[in-house]
Design an enzyme around this catalytic site. Structure first.
Site, PDB file in Angstrom:
ATOM      1  N   GLU A 257       2.537  10.614  42.341  1.00 30.80           N
ATOM      2  CA  GLU A 257       2.739   9.328  41.653  1.00 30.80           C
ATOM      3  C   GLU A 257       2.721   8.164  42.633  1.00 30.80           C
ATOM      4  OE1 GLU A 257       4.528  12.066  41.085  1.00 30.80           O
ATOM      5  OE2 GLU A 257       3.961  12.518  39.006  1.00 30.80           O
TER       6      GLU A 257
ATOM      7  N   HIS B 248      11.900  14.307  31.331  1.00 31.53           N
ATOM      8  CA  HIS B 248      10.784  13.844  30.509  1.00 31.53           C
ATOM      9  C   HIS B 248      11.231  12.883  29.413  1.00 31.53           C
ATOM     10  CE1 HIS B 248       8.908  17.222  32.512  1.00 31.53           C
ATOM     11  NE2 HIS B 248       7.743  16.935  31.984  1.00 31.53           N
TER      12      HIS B 248
END
Lengths: 388, 328
Positions: B60, B129
């Site tokens: 990321e 998540h």
């Protein structure tokens, strides 16, 4: 190479019966790269003598220009240190002994190539077109010192270690997409190489075949942390191979080796042959910054050994042997550079202006209402204090 | 007017941006052939090629860092972070480069890029998540933070985020990616960033929310109207930062009561910022009841067997609204 004759720790630790990666038959075979040996390059030995057949024979004008840039880098370094000690400058990161790395990595770049400096890269920045007066403003804490000068395709220098390496790869990725046949060079140190983002950057560059040259100046120290506490493998160039990036180790105190290595790496990048990692082995002879005292953690006799490897003295021997520069001429260059730095200091003193009213102006293209409200509040404070 | 889901409307906005401006490129994990794990980028790589719709390595920080470099060069990268919980891996690059390079270069570099990422709970996902940490980005100078609440405004806001000259964090409420459809016009449309929307005008109490929470709040608003005779003014923030303080203050001056509802944690959450602004900006003397926040507790998002109890629900909103209406 300074340590060329000694086995590296990596070599010592590798049992000879284990085949090198990339030479495994069957489904685990390497996709494309040859994970062979690390090339290393030294052209001038410590006495300024050229290794057999390696002289790149650069033209006289180039050699003298590069020499002058190295001398100017050192003169600037010394003056900035003095100014800091006199209370005229902010915290400063000296570069003594790394002048060959500085100039060697940027000398072959053109105005449409990009360069991403770290904070110790001022010699390279001067070469790229940052005036010394500009750099003085930068280190003295003036906002106007941070942006690159008009027409200079550099990033502002990075302060958070290694934080500029990924954006540099992004630049190169964009260049490849734009079919822009130039390249980017990014400069960082041995300490930065411990940052995860630097490894991510090598990986992205390899996957993307981005036209970028990574120059890791391994100067042996990250503030007080020596290379053997920084890395379990002291040949940092091997990391590039692990990512599939062409990698080599260069004597960073040998200007001819640095010039050759980066010129070749930049050429390959521009021609679409992908990224290169150059580990430039050098030594931080001075302080980490002016806030640092190496006597706390470093035996100064270690520094003495590197005085004999001075990149400028070594180069001057070579230039003298080529009848390009006498010792009198070298002294003249030193005096001229010193004067140039003093002139920059004068200009800096006359022109540097803090602009406290401008600090809100560049956060967004268009100032949001909530920020405008905070700006007006801040301006009222300045008014109350009588600050222009 | 086609009737489409939010996933489809986001895909449409990306498609329109790619078609319109060749500086636009997409990058992220699994966004190419796979079309993204939620299929927001479905079909785009086939249409625009691997260089403009790029499958990134799994990093990321690397995605955001290289996107910043592409923006410096003059491209307009739209980086997808697969789940917002993973965007914290990129905090480094968001803070040090994405958010501040314009300022650092006194305006010479323009970092016109978007970080898109699905956020929030409600899909029975594994740990990490379901986060709603938009506060981090609202707290970071130099960013804009945008959160749509339905298919139509998702398309318009994403188009505005892409067109914006500054870096935008675009949080997508993944629990409503496919929850309902809305009609969208054939032609591309946009809406200004930094503007809240009065979704339903009302006289009695102001409820301020955004993103996926708009749905349960709407349910509560209907209930309050039908069952309790309470006339709610519902405001959808849409842009979290910069915040449209004027619209909020005007509403609360009118109603004298306010509840903020969001998925993020309470302490230093967006609700804290909203009530601080209301308190500071002249709503104070109009208030007839305390300002209230309905938020997730200050806990890590729980595992999904209990997640249905974790976030504010319509009954919380109804109960709190009734309490404030009866305040004296």
């Amino acid at each position: 190479m300074p340590e060329a004759n000694q086995p590296t720790r990596a070599e010592q630790n590798t049992p000879s019966e284990v085949p090198p990666p990339g030479h495994i038959d069957g489904p685990f075979d390497s996709r494309s790269i040859d994970l062979g040996r690390i090339e290393s390059l030294q052209v001038l030995d410590e006495h300024g003598q050229v290794e057999d057949g390696l002289d790149p024979k650069y033209d006289d004008e180039t050699l003298l220009k590069v020499h002058r840039a190295m001398v100017l880098t050192r003169a600037f370094d010394a003056r900035m240190l003095a100014m800091q000690r006199q209370g005229q400058m902010g915290t400063f990161a000296p570069n003594l002994g790394q002048e060959a790395c500085m100039i060697g990595q940027v000398w072959s770049l053109g105005p449409d190539d990009w360069f991403a400096p770290s904070y110790r890269s001022f010699g390279a920045q001067i070469w790229r077109g940052w005036s010394m007066e500009h750099l003085m403003r930068l280190w003295a804490g003036y906002h106007s010192g941070f942006p690159p000068p008009d027409g200079v395709k550099d990033l502002p220098f990075s302060i958070v270690i290694g934080s500029h390496v990924l954006p540099s790869v992004g630049l190169a990725m964009a260049m490849r997409r734009a079919q822009d046949a130039h390249c980017a060079v990014v400069n960082f140190g041995d300490g930065a190489f411990s940052q995860g983002s630097v490894s991510e950057a090598l990986n992205f560059a390899a996957v993307e075949q981005a036209p970028i040259v990574f120059v890791c100046e391994n100067n042996g120290w990250a503030i007080s942390t020596p290379i053997d506490k920084q890395s379990g493998n002291d040949v940092l160039a091997t990391r590039g191979l692990g990512f599939g990036v062409r990698s080599l180790r260069v004597d960073g105190n040998d200007i001819l080796a640095m010039m050759m290595a980066t010129q070749e790496a930049c050429r390959r990048a521009r021609e679409g042959q992908g990224p290169t990692l150059i580990e430039a082995v050098t030594y931080r002879m001075s302080l980490h910054t002016t806030a640092d005292d190496p006597s706390v953690y470093r035996d100064e006799s270690l520094v003495d050994a590197w005085k004999n490897r001075c990149p400028i003295a070594r180069f001057e021997t070579y230039l003298a042997n080529r009848n390009l520069l006498s010792s009198e001429q070298a002294d003249q260059v030193r005096a001229a550079c010193e004067q140039e730095v003093l002139d920059a200091r004068t200009q800096f003193r006359e022109t540097a202006v803090a602009e406290p009213r401008q600090i809100f102006d560049h956060l967004y293209a268009e100032m949001p209402d909530e920020l405008e409200e905070q700006r007006l509040e801040y301006l009222r404070r300045l008014d109350r204090k009588g600050v222009k | 007017m086609p009737s489409i889901t939010m996933v489809e409307s986001l895909n449409l906005a990306l498609d329109e941006a790619l078609a319109q401006d060749n500086r636009v490129c997409l990058m992220g994990q699994d966004i190419g052939v796979n079309g993204g794990v939620f299929r927001v980028t479905k079909g785009l790589q086939a249409r625009y090629g691997k260089d403009r719709v790029m499958d990134s390595p799994l990093a990321e920080c690397g995605i955001i860092g290289t996107a910043v470099g592409m923006a410096i060069y003059g491209m307009k990268p739209i980086a997808e972070i697969q789940f917002s919980g993973f965007s914290l891996q990129a905090f480094d690059q968001i803070e040090q480069n994405m958010s501040r390079l314009r300022n650092r270069t006194q305006g010479r570099f323009e970092i016109s890029m978007v970080m898109r990422t699905p956020y929030g709970g409600g899909i029975r996902a594994v740990e990490h998540h379901s986060e709603s940490r938009e506060t981090y980005w609202a707290h970071t100078p130099g960013l804009k933070v945008v959160i749509p609440s339905g298919p139509r405004n998702a398309r318009s806001l994403l188009a505005a985020a892409i067109a914006d000259p500054d870096p935008v964090v675009f949080y997508e409420p993944k629990s409503i990616y496919r929850a309902f459809r809305e009609d969208v016009p054939e032609e591309p449309e946009t809406m200004p960033l930094g503007k809240a929307q009065v979704v339903r005008p009302g006289e009695d109490i102001t409820i301020i929310s955004y993103g996926a929470m708009i749905r349960p709040v709407r349910e509560a608003v209907d209930d309050l109207s039908d069952q309790h005779g309470i006339d709610v003014e519902l405001i959808d923030l849409l842009t979290i930062s910069p915040m449209d303080t004027t619209t909020l203050v005007e509403s609360v001056r009118k109603t004298g009561r306010c509840i903020v509802v969001h998925e993020g944690h309470r302490t230093c959450g967006i609700g804290a910022e909203v009530v601080a602004r209301l308190a500071e900006h002249g709503s104070f003397e109009y208030l007839v009841a305390p300002l209230r926040r309905l938020t997730a507790p200050d806990l890590p998002f729980p595992y999904f067997q209990v997640e249905q109890h974790f976030l504010p629900d319509p009954d919380d909103v109804v109960e709190t609204a009734c309490e404030l209406m009866n305040w004296n």
